[in-house]
Write a protein that holds these residues in place. Structure first.
Motif, PDB file in Angstrom:
ATOM      1  N   LEU A 207      -2.714  -8.960  35.289  1.00 56.84           N
ATOM      2  CA  LEU A 207      -2.992 -10.130  36.117  1.00 56.84           C
ATOM      3  C   LEU A 207      -3.303 -11.344  35.248  1.00 56.84           C
ATOM      4  O   LEU A 207      -2.824 -12.445  35.501  1.00 56.84           O
ATOM      5  CB  LEU A 207      -4.155  -9.844  37.067  1.00 56.84           C
ATOM      6  N   ARG A 208      -4.076 -11.124  34.211  1.00 54.11           N
ATOM      7  CA  ARG A 208      -4.460 -12.241  33.338  1.00 54.11           C
ATOM      8  C   ARG A 208      -4.743 -11.699  31.943  1.00 54.11           C
ATOM      9  O   ARG A 208      -5.382 -10.660  31.788  1.00 54.11           O
ATOM     10  CB  ARG A 208      -5.701 -12.911  33.928  1.00 54.11           C
TER      11      ARG A 208
ATOM     12  N   GLU B 220     -15.723 -14.610  30.395  1.00 58.25           N
ATOM     13  CA  GLU B 220     -15.025 -14.047  31.548  1.00 58.25           C
ATOM     14  C   GLU B 220     -15.041 -12.527  31.494  1.00 58.25           C
ATOM     15  O   GLU B 220     -15.240 -11.856  32.515  1.00 58.25           O
ATOM     16  CB  GLU B 220     -13.585 -14.557  31.593  1.00 58.25           C
ATOM     17  N   ALA B 221     -14.817 -11.969  30.300  1.00 61.09           N
ATOM     18  CA  ALA B 221     -14.825 -10.514  30.151  1.00 61.09           C
ATOM     19  C   ALA B 221     -16.199  -9.943  30.486  1.00 61.09           C
ATOM     20  O   ALA B 221     -16.311  -8.884  31.127  1.00 61.09           O
ATOM     21  CB  ALA B 221     -14.420 -10.136  28.727  1.00 61.09           C
ATOM     22  N   ALA B 222     -17.267 -10.638  30.076  1.00 61.05           N
ATOM     23  CA  ALA B 222     -18.626 -10.171  30.364  1.00 61.05           C
ATOM     24  C   ALA B 222     -18.913 -10.203  31.866  1.00 61.05           C
ATOM     25  O   ALA B 222     -19.491  -9.257  32.423  1.00 61.05           O
ATOM     26  CB  ALA B 222     -19.635 -11.032  29.607  1.00 61.05           C
TER      27      ALA B 222
ATOM     28  N   LEU C 235      -7.098  -8.536  32.135  1.00 56.26           N
ATOM     29  CA  LEU C 235      -7.481  -8.124  33.484  1.00 56.26           C
ATOM     30  C   LEU C 235      -6.264  -7.468  34.118  1.00 56.26           C
ATOM     31  O   LEU C 235      -5.215  -8.103  34.262  1.00 56.26           O
ATOM     32  CB  LEU C 235      -7.937  -9.335  34.294  1.00 56.26           C
ATOM     33  N   GLU C 236      -6.405  -6.186  34.472  1.00 54.96           N
ATOM     34  CA  GLU C 236      -5.283  -5.428  35.013  1.00 54.96           C
ATOM     35  C   GLU C 236      -5.667  -4.780  36.335  1.00 54.96           C
ATOM     36  O   GLU C 236      -6.842  -4.498  36.582  1.00 54.96           O
ATOM     37  CB  GLU C 236      -4.835  -4.366  34.001  1.00 54.96           C
TER      38      GLU C 236
ATOM     39  N   GLU D 148      -9.212  -3.091  36.266  1.00 55.66           N
ATOM     40  CA  GLU D 148      -9.524  -2.592  34.927  1.00 55.66           C
ATOM     41  C   GLU D 148      -9.659  -3.759  33.957  1.00 55.66           C
ATOM     42  O   GLU D 148      -8.865  -4.711  33.991  1.00 55.66           O
ATOM     43  CB  GLU D 148      -8.421  -1.651  34.426  1.00 55.66           C
ATOM     44  N   LEU D 149     -10.666  -3.676  33.106  1.00 59.87           N
ATOM     45  CA  LEU D 149     -10.832  -4.617  31.996  1.00 59.87           C
ATOM     46  C   LEU D 149     -10.437  -3.874  30.732  1.00 59.87           C
ATOM     47  O   LEU D 149     -11.070  -2.886  30.364  1.00 59.87           O
ATOM     48  CB  LEU D 149     -12.284  -5.096  31.906  1.00 59.87           C
TER      49      LEU D 149
END
Length: 627
Positions: A132-133, A140-142, A86-87, A155-156
């Motif tokens: 960030l993470r 979580e990505a979904a 996670l950016e 951004e993912l």
């Protein structure tokens, strides 16, 4: 007079025809305009939106895969694997605090994540993607992917993450990568590291940073006024970093680490003919993986507070007194000296005094060794003999001779921040405003006092003895391989100046002396040599940690563990065709013969016989001299 008659019907028809044509043209123009408007509004909407004043072409860096690190047999020591991250792009965020609160409802964000992110906010440009993470779960990505359109500047990404599959094995030569800090950001080429968040910190990860790094790629992307990507205009693929194939044998490395166990110490194994490092051990070890994305403060503090100091690279930076291992080298000096008769017997009553002094310099064997020549003094490790040799030689001559073996200087190994050790001299002491005393010369002769060496220096010096006086530069990297073409550039062995000797037969004599240390029952290392199927040349050593006053005696049993003597052993084998040179240091291990020598035997068995441990059998017979 003829007056023309006006044909109103004809003129009316002509006018209507013209009007029809004009009307058709107007209707056609209106239709064309309507179609054009429809095309612009419906079909060409995105194209013209991207050409609006608020839109721009944005270059997005593509991170290159970092080169792999492998051992000599292809075992992977450092690799990359994909993770979801996670950016955030700060310049696209109006209210950062509100955004972070909203993101907490989608993914788990702990205090460490937020602290690291705010640190990046202070240090990195606002147009870059800031982590960030990392290591988002698939769930979580979904969730983030579904709600991503509601978060401006979020951004993912699927990133390649550095990973060390063998955890702490070899961490002190391997090192690790971690996030780029503020100081590094000031000195690095920002174009080279565009879009990257990690850099080599220790070990080969930092000494071969440019080789492993690769070249960043770029995508030229059209973005709208909200910063959303619309389409890719151009793509320049990244170039993967080159792979490093090390001379390290991972199985041997594991065997040596296991042999040291929970004890503090170091083991170095080298190929004498090439300088290739087969094992580079420092214990205790630690897992480098938590450092990649920032180890939590409590875990890092625990490593700092650990009394065994696992973060110290003992093999490279540990500086120890040589103890009696110095006799492996000064014994050769005795044969070279013109003012010292190495063949003349010397009486050893168990102590030595300087002329005009009552201070007794004691031998490790209280009762003394009796009459000693050089051979006996090396085999039985007689201190009194080497006290006399040191006085005859003097400290500056000892320094010069030992320096030819590489002591007192860096070995040149392909690692950064190598320690040099210390070869004391009269000038060195005077430069500190102090006087050099004759007693300091005496104890230097048995590897005590101010003299300090590293385990790597010891192994390199022993390799020089094995290699007929030619000292090779130690090397960890065996070959550099292009990840795409598989083209390999092998490391060329480098030799230093040959050790100057008046008679090369002296080297053969000293090697025989060292062989008898291991293979005769009076030798201090007979315990590892009595059943060996190959010949070993070696020397035990015991380095004093705590001073002992005159009239007092040392009792290992009644001495706290951390004040006990260090145990050392240096060796090479097989004699005549050396394949490996080994140096072992066991901190507070007591005796080199019992604590350090058995570890060296296991290492040599693996290299020469292909065994993973020493052959079990009857208990080793006791040596008459257990130093």
């Amino acid at each position: 007079m003829n007056i023309p008659i006006k044909d109103q019907f004809r003129e009316s028809r002509l006018f209507n025809a013209r009007l029809t044509v004009v009307g058709a043209i107007v209707l056609a123009l209106i239709l064309a305009l309507f179609l054009r408007l429809a095309y612009l509004q419906i079909f060409a909407y995105r194209h013209f939106e991207t050409l609006s004043q608020a839109n721009r072409v944005k270059p997005i860096p593509i991170q290159p895969p970092r080169g792999l690190i492998l051992d000599r047999h292809g075992v992977v020591l450092a690799q990359n694997y994909p993770v979801y991250t996670l950016e955030i792009i700060p310049e696209q965020v109006d209210d950062m605090n509100s955004l972070l609160e909203e993101l907490k409802q989608v993914v788990n964000l702990n205090e460490a994540d937020l602290k690291n992110f705010h640190k990046q906010l202070r240090e990195r440009p606002r147009f870059e993607n800031l982590l960030l993470r990392s290591h988002l779960t698939e769930e979580e990505a979904a969730r983030l992917a579904v709600r991503r359109t509601y978060f401006s500047g979020v951004e993912l990404e699927a990133r390649l993450q550095r990973h060390y599959p063998l955890a702490g094995l070899g961490v002190h030569f391997l090192g690790y990568v971690a996030r780029i800090n503020e100081q590094e950001l000031e000195r690095i080429d920002k174009a080279t590291y565009r879009g990257m968040q990690h850099i080599g910190k220790l070990g080969v990860e930092v000494s071969y940073e440019k080789t492993l790094l690769g070249q960043v790629g770029f995508e030229k992307v059209e973005t709208n006024a909200h910063g959303r990507s619309l389409r890719i205009l151009e793509r320049i693929a990244p170039v993967a970093g080159k792979n490093l194939h090390l001379s390290i044998d991972a199985k041997l490395q594991a065997l040596a680490e296991q042999a040291l166990g929970k004890r503090r110490g170091a083991v170095i194994a080298l190929e004498p003919a090439t300088g290739a490092i087969l094992a580079f051990v420092s214990t205790p070890t630690y897992d480098p993986n938590p450092f990649v994305n920032g180890i939590d403060p409590d875990s890092y503090q625990a490593l700092l507070d650990d009394p065994d100091k696992p973060l110290i690279n003992r093999a490279l930076n540990g500086q120890y007194a040589l103890g009696s291992t110095i006799k492996a080298f000064l014994g050769l000096a005795a044969l070279e000296l013109e003012n010292f008769d190495a063949g003349k017997p010397i009486a050893c009553p168990g102590w030595f005094t300087l002329p005009g002094s009552s201070h007794q310099f004691r031998d490790w064997k209280k009762s003394g060794h009796g009459t000693m020549n050089l051979h006996d003094a090396v085999v039985q490790s007689c201190d009194v003999y080497f006290y006399r040799l040191a006085v005859a030689m003097e400290v500056d001559a000892m320094k010069k001779f030992l320096a030819s073996f590489g002591f007192g200087g860096k070995t040149g190994v392909d690692l950064l921040s190598e320690s040099e050790g210390l070869l004391p001299s009269v000038a060195w002491k005077e430069a500190r405003g102090q006087k050099w005393y004759p007693g300091e010369t005496v104890i230097t002769g048995i590897g005590q006092g101010s003299i300090l060496v590293t385990p790597l220096q010891l192994a390199a010096a022993m390799s020089a003895l094995a290699n007929q006086g030619v000292r090779m530069k130690p090397q960890l990297v065996r070959a550099i391989v292009d990840a795409k073409t598989r083209a390999a550039r092998e490391t060329v062995p480098e030799a230093y100046a040959q050790i100057p000797l008046k008679d090369k037969q002296h080297l053969d004599i000293q090697i025989q002396n060292l062989t008898d240390v291991v293979h005769t029952n009076k030798g201090t290392a007979y315990g590892i040599g009595y059943n060996s199927p190959y010949k070993i040349a070696g020397k035990t050593g015991t380095a004093q940690v705590k001073g002992i006053a005159q009239g007092q005696s040392y009792s290992e049993k009644h001495t706290p563990e951390r004040f006990r003597d260090h145990a050392l052993f240096v060796s090479f084998a097989p004699v005549g065709d050396p394949k490996v040179a080994v140096a072992v240091v066991v901190e507070n291990g007591g005796h080199g013969s019992s604590a350090a020598a058995p570890i060296a035997r296991k290492v040599m068995d693996h290299v020469i016989l292909g065994k993973t441990s020493a052959t079990p059998g009857a208990a080793a017979p006791a040596s008459e001299n257990d130093e």
